[in-house]
Design a protein around this motif. Structure first.
Motif, short mmCIF file in Angstrom:
data_model
loop_
_atom_site.label_atom_id
_atom_site.label_comp_id
_atom_site.label_asym_id
_atom_site.label_seq_id
_atom_site.Cartn_x
_atom_site.Cartn_y
_atom_site.Cartn_z
N ASP A 186 -3.80 -4.12 -3.28
CA ASP A 186 -3.38 -5.11 -2.29
C ASP A 186 -2.42 -6.09 -2.94
O ASP A 186 -2.81 -6.96 -3.71
CB ASP A 186 -4.60 -5.84 -1.74
CG ASP A 186 -4.26 -6.87 -0.69
OD1 ASP A 186 -3.06 -7.05 -0.36
OD2 ASP A 186 -5.20 -7.52 -0.18
N THR A 187 -1.14 -5.96 -2.61
CA THR A 187 -0.13 -6.84 -3.21
C THR A 187 -0.28 -8.29 -2.75
O THR A 187 0.30 -9.19 -3.36
CB THR A 187 1.29 -6.34 -2.89
OG1 THR A 187 1.45 -6.28 -1.47
CG2 THR A 187 1.52 -4.96 -3.51
N GLU A 188 -1.06 -8.52 -1.71
CA GLU A 188 -1.28 -9.87 -1.19
C GLU A 188 -2.55 -10.51 -1.76
O GLU A 188 -2.86 -11.66 -1.45
CB GLU A 188 -1.38 -9.84 0.33
CG GLU A 188 -0.14 -9.29 1.03
CD GLU A 188 1.08 -10.17 0.82
OE1 GLU A 188 0.94 -11.40 0.94
OE2 GLU A 188 2.15 -9.61 0.53
N ALA A 189 -3.30 -9.75 -2.57
CA ALA A 189 -4.55 -10.28 -3.13
C ALA A 189 -4.26 -11.49 -4.02
O ALA A 189 -3.37 -11.45 -4.86
CB ALA A 189 -5.28 -9.21 -3.92
#
Length: 95
Positions: A57-60
């Protein structure tokens, strides 16, 4: 011949290792340790899947990554303890 001590999958409250001395792999405490090892391995698989999801998850955010890493290190510690315990029992049985 005396059976080797078994490293148990838990520690004392102070974090020291616990060992079991028994001639029976079917003793009540041995079976409890077997069950806990299996639960720890199952938990490790779940933690691994969760950590992979967080990493993908690049938004984590930092909190999610730190949480995943904390759980992963706890699981790795459990798995290494199990490996040492089982390795000791294998080498102990071959003597």
């Amino acid at each position: 011949m005396t059976a080797p001590l078994r490293l148990l999958p838990w520690t004392t409250p102070e974090g020291r290792p616990c060992y079991l001395s028994t001639d029976s792999q079917n003793s009540r405490l041995s079976l409890l340790a077997d069950d806990l090892e299996e639960a720890q391995l199952d938990s490790g698989e779940q933690v691994l899947a969760g950590a992979r999801a967080v990493l993908a998850d690049t938004e984590a955010g930092e909190r999610a990554v730190r949480f995943a890493l904390t759980r992963a290190t706890e699981s790795l510690s459990d798995v290494l303890r199990i490996a040492v315990s089982r390795g000791g029992r294998i080498s102990g049985n071959g003597q």
